[in-house]
Structures are given as structure tokens and as C-alpha cells.
Design an enzyme around this catalytic site. Structure first.
Site, PDB file in Angstrom:
ATOM      1  N   ASP A  21     -13.308  22.122  12.710  1.00  0.00           N
ATOM      2  CA  ASP A  21     -14.193  22.213  11.544  1.00  0.00           C
ATOM      3  C   ASP A  21     -14.640  20.827  11.084  1.00  0.00           C
ATOM      4  O   ASP A  21     -13.947  19.829  11.305  1.00  0.00           O
ATOM      5  CB  ASP A  21     -13.446  22.947  10.411  1.00  0.00           C
ATOM      6  CG  ASP A  21     -14.383  23.455   9.333  1.00  0.00           C
ATOM      7  OD1 ASP A  21     -15.612  23.514   9.576  1.00  0.00           O
ATOM      8  OD2 ASP A  21     -13.898  23.784   8.237  1.00  0.00           O
ATOM      9  N   HIS A  38     -22.528  18.818  15.701  1.00  0.00           N
ATOM     10  CA  HIS A  38     -22.067  19.719  16.766  1.00  0.00           C
ATOM     11  C   HIS A  38     -22.115  19.005  18.117  1.00  0.00           C
ATOM     12  O   HIS A  38     -21.196  19.125  18.924  1.00  0.00           O
ATOM     13  CB  HIS A  38     -22.922  20.994  16.806  1.00  0.00           C
ATOM     14  CG  HIS A  38     -22.864  21.794  15.541  1.00  0.00           C
ATOM     15  ND1 HIS A  38     -21.682  22.085  14.909  1.00  0.00           N
ATOM     16  CD2 HIS A  38     -23.844  22.366  14.780  1.00  0.00           C
ATOM     17  CE1 HIS A  38     -21.930  22.799  13.815  1.00  0.00           C
ATOM     18  NE2 HIS A  38     -23.243  22.978  13.713  1.00  0.00           N
ATOM     19  N   LEU A 132      -4.095  24.139  32.986  1.00  0.00           N
ATOM     20  CA  LEU A 132      -4.236  24.491  31.566  1.00  0.00           C
ATOM     21  C   LEU A 132      -5.256  25.611  31.451  1.00  0.00           C
ATOM     22  O   LEU A 132      -6.277  25.588  32.140  1.00  0.00           O
ATOM     23  CB  LEU A 132      -4.726  23.264  30.774  1.00  0.00           C
ATOM     24  CG  LEU A 132      -5.293  23.491  29.371  1.00  0.00           C
ATOM     25  CD1 LEU A 132      -4.163  23.670  28.357  1.00  0.00           C
ATOM     26  CD2 LEU A 132      -6.162  22.320  28.919  1.00  0.00           C
TER      27      LEU A 132
HETATM   28  C1  IPE Z   1     -14.473  28.282  11.079  1.00  0.00           C
HETATM   29  O1  IPE Z   1     -15.266  27.289  10.501  1.00  0.00           O
HETATM   30  C2  IPE Z   1     -15.096  28.740  12.344  1.00  0.00           C
HETATM   31  C3  IPE Z   1     -15.131  27.745  13.413  1.00  0.00           C
HETATM   32  C4  IPE Z   1     -14.546  26.588  13.411  1.00  0.00           C
HETATM   33  C5  IPE Z   1     -15.871  28.129  14.573  1.00  0.00           C
HETATM   34  P1  IPE Z   1     -16.269  27.621   9.321  1.00  0.00           P
HETATM   35  O2  IPE Z   1     -16.837  26.335   8.880  1.00  0.00           O
HETATM   36  O3  IPE Z   1     -17.210  28.675   9.717  1.00  0.00           O
HETATM   37  O4  IPE Z   1     -15.270  28.202   8.225  1.00  0.00           O
HETATM   38  P2  IPE Z   1     -15.474  28.526   6.674  1.00  0.00           P
HETATM   39  O5  IPE Z   1     -16.498  29.575   6.571  1.00  0.00           O
HETATM   40  O6  IPE Z   1     -15.876  27.262   5.996  1.00  0.00           O
HETATM   41  O7  IPE Z   1     -14.133  28.986   6.211  1.00  0.00           O
HETATM   42  C1  IPE Z   2     -17.433  23.509  12.724  1.00  0.00           C
HETATM   43  O1  IPE Z   2     -18.134  22.642  11.921  1.00  0.00           O
HETATM   44  C2  IPE Z   2     -18.268  24.074  13.844  1.00  0.00           C
HETATM   45  C3  IPE Z   2     -18.665  25.484  13.684  1.00  0.00           C
HETATM   46  C4  IPE Z   2     -18.256  26.281  12.740  1.00  0.00           C
HETATM   47  C5  IPE Z   2     -19.575  26.019  14.656  1.00  0.00           C
HETATM   48  P1  IPE Z   2     -19.038  23.161  10.730  1.00  0.00           P
HETATM   49  O2  IPE Z   2     -20.393  23.406  11.248  1.00  0.00           O
HETATM   50  O3  IPE Z   2     -18.406  24.295  10.034  1.00  0.00           O
HETATM   51  O4  IPE Z   2     -19.068  21.895   9.773  1.00  0.00           O
HETATM   52  P2  IPE Z   2     -18.877  21.855   8.197  1.00  0.00           P
HETATM   53  O5  IPE Z   2     -17.627  22.609   7.884  1.00  0.00           O
HETATM   54  O6  IPE Z   2     -20.083  22.507   7.604  1.00  0.00           O
HETATM   55  O7  IPE Z   2     -18.773  20.422   7.869  1.00  0.00           O
HETATM   56 MG    MG Z   3     -17.095  24.454   8.524  1.00  0.00          MG
END
Ligand code: IPE
Ligand code: IPE
Ligand code: MG
Length: 249
Positions: A21, A38, A132
Site C-alpha cells: 500500500d 504504481h 519460491l
Molecule cells: C489494499 O489497499 C489493496 C491492495 C493493496 C491491493 P487499498 O489502498 O485499496 O486499501 P484501503 O481501501 O485504503 O483500505
Molecule cells: C497500493 O497503493 C496499490 C493498489 C491498491 C493497487 P495505493 O494505490 O492504494 O496507494 P495509496 O494508498 O492511495 O497511497
Molecule cells: Mg491504498
């Protein structure tokens, strides 16, 4: 900062799961669009996968796209799917070179067709690798997975293949998409958020949770080793007392 030499190879988790995240916030911090985050997150995926293979971890599950992530703006979803297709395609030779087997969990049929096909190709091209297993959670949510398992079990009862009294943890686990994969001993979440976001709810019943403030693109090998080291310093009691655990060890 931990180094590989700090890790006790006899006390490794068999399976590590990661909620990757913070890509969007990382991009914002750098004055860029979310997709830039990303794109940079891919480098961390590569680094952490390598680190896991290097120390001898058997399963690494990465939460790459949740069911709820479909609700993001279309541009971002499209960009993420595009990134997924190109990354999977590019990484197959490296996966094979490093003896890494690719696997995926989630509602894979809901992925765009090219993405689904690329994924299936990569899974079959790496299926003989034994070092792995890298599991990508894609269009995954734990509640979806559990409901799907319940439906499969109900169907079996209806067809008289099993009776209600046969339903136990083993049968339930065998209908989850993680069937055959051991539960993770360690769950890591980056970006400072301390929540599970619909990830592996059943499977993490007894996992150790590790939260770090680092955004995913800033999470490197040493950060992964830090998490492993932290795990190795915990006492896992599974409901027993500390004294019992010490006697057993
Ligand atoms: C969780 O991250 C899903 C992934 C890492 C793919 P999100 O950024 O979507 O989670 P929330 O919604 O903030 O909890
Ligand atoms: C995690 O990073 C990747 C996915 C959920 C695909 P985020 O895109 O959720 O990044 P933040 O949490 O908004 O910073
Ligand atoms: Mg996120």
C-alpha cells in the site's frame, strides 16, 4: 536496518503475505500522478520477491488489486491492468531464471481478457519452478472468497457428496482459492495504514502482523529483512502460555 546475515535461516516463515500500500501517496509526495507510484511499485515487487527467494521463503503472496479497487477512477484501473499485463509478460524469463513459480488468487475471470490470458500463460510457463511460489492476489477479496467457498460446499451437500457433519476446517480450506497453500505466518502492510482491507481473513487467523510507515515504492530488501527479523523475535503462543512454549522449544 537488517541485513541478510542477521536472519536466522532455521526460523523462517514458510509464507509471507504483503498488502502493498501507499503507491498513490508516494507519487503525490514526488509531485506526480498516482500511476507513477504504481510504476515504481513494480521495482519493489521485484526486489522483495528476490529477497524472499534469497533467504529461502517458500510462499510470497502479494495483494496487488482488490475487489474494491474496481471502484477507483477508470483511468487508474486501466493503467493498473496495463501495468499488470506488461509486467507479467516482461518478468517471465526472470521468474524462470530464479526458479520462481507464479500463481494467482482472486476472481481472475473478472480481469480483462488480455490480462487473464497473460497471467495464465505466465502461470503455465513457470509451473515447473520449485524455489519460491509467488502468489498474486488479483481482483481478490476475502469475503468474496469465503462466500464462494460456502456456495461450493452447499452444492456438495445438495448433491449428497458430503453431509453437513463432514464440514470441517479441512473441507472449508480446500474450497478457498488458497487451497494447497499454507497459511501465512507473517502479514506485512506498508504505508502506515493498520487494517486488513478484506485480505485473507480466514488464512491470517494466527498470522503475526507487521505494519511499517514506508510507502510501497520505498520498501526495499532491507525493509523486508527487518520485518522477518521482527517476526523472529516474537513468541507465537497459539493460545498456550509462555511457559508451555518454552518447554516445547
Ligand atoms: C489494499 O489497499 C489493496 C491492495 C493493496 C491491493 P487499498 O489502498 O485499496 O486499501 P484501503 O481501501 O485504503 O483500505
Ligand atoms: C497500493 O497503493 C496499490 C493498489 C491498491 C493497487 P495505493 O494505490 O492504494 O496507494 P495509496 O494508498 O492511495 O497511497
Ligand atoms: Mg491504498
Amino acid at each position: 536496518m537488517a541485513a541478510i546475515s542477521d536472519i536466522d535461516k532455521t526460523k523462517l516463515p514458510n509464507h509471507v503475505a504483503i498488502i502493498m500500500d501507499g503507491n498513490g501517496r508516494w507519487a503525490k509526495q514526488h509531485g506526480k500522478e498516482r500511476i507513477f507510484g504504481h510504476q515504481n511499485g513494480v521495482a519493489s515487487v521485484r526486489e522483495v520477491t528476490e529477497a524472499a527467494a534469497e533467504i529461502g521463503i517458500n510462499y510470497l503472496t502479494l495483494y496487488a488489486f482488490s475487489t474494491e479497487n474496481w471502484n477507483r477512477p477508470k483511468d487508474e484501473v486501466d493503467a493498473l491492468m496495463g501495468l499488470l499485463v506488461s509486467t507479467i509478460h516482461k518478468e517471465v524469463p526472470t521468474l524462470n531464471k530464479n526458479q520462481i513459480r507464479l500463481n494467482a488468487i482472486g476472481n481472475l475471470k473478472s480481469l480483462p481478457e488480455n490480462c487473464y490470458n497473460e497471467l495464465m500463460d505466465a502461470i503455465s510457463q513457470t509451473s515447473k519452478n520449485t524455489r519460491l511460489t509467488l502468489v498474486l492476489a488479483l481482483s481478490y477479496s476475502s469475503k468474496w472468497e469465503i462466500i464462494d467457498a460456502v456456495k461450493q460446499i452447499a452444492e456438495k451437500v445438495k448433491k449428497n457428496e458430503i453431509s453437513i457433519n463432514d464440514i470441517d476446517e479441512k473441507i472449508f480450506e480446500s474450497t478457498l482459492c488458497t487451497s494447497g497453500i499454507p497459511d501465512p505466518e507473517l502479514l506485512i502492510r506498508t504505508s502506515g495504514e493498520q487494517r486488513i482491507s478484506n485480505f485473507l481473513l480466514w488464512q491470517i487467523a494466527y498470522s503475526e502482523l507487521y505494519f511499517t510507515e514506508k510507502f510501497w515504492p520505498d520498501f526495499h530488501k532491507e525493509d523486508f529483512f527487518d520485518a522477518i527479523l521482527d517476526f523472529q523475535n516474537r513468541e507465537r503462543r497459539f493460545g498456550k502460555t509462555s511457559e508451555q512454549i518454552k518447554v516445547e522449544n
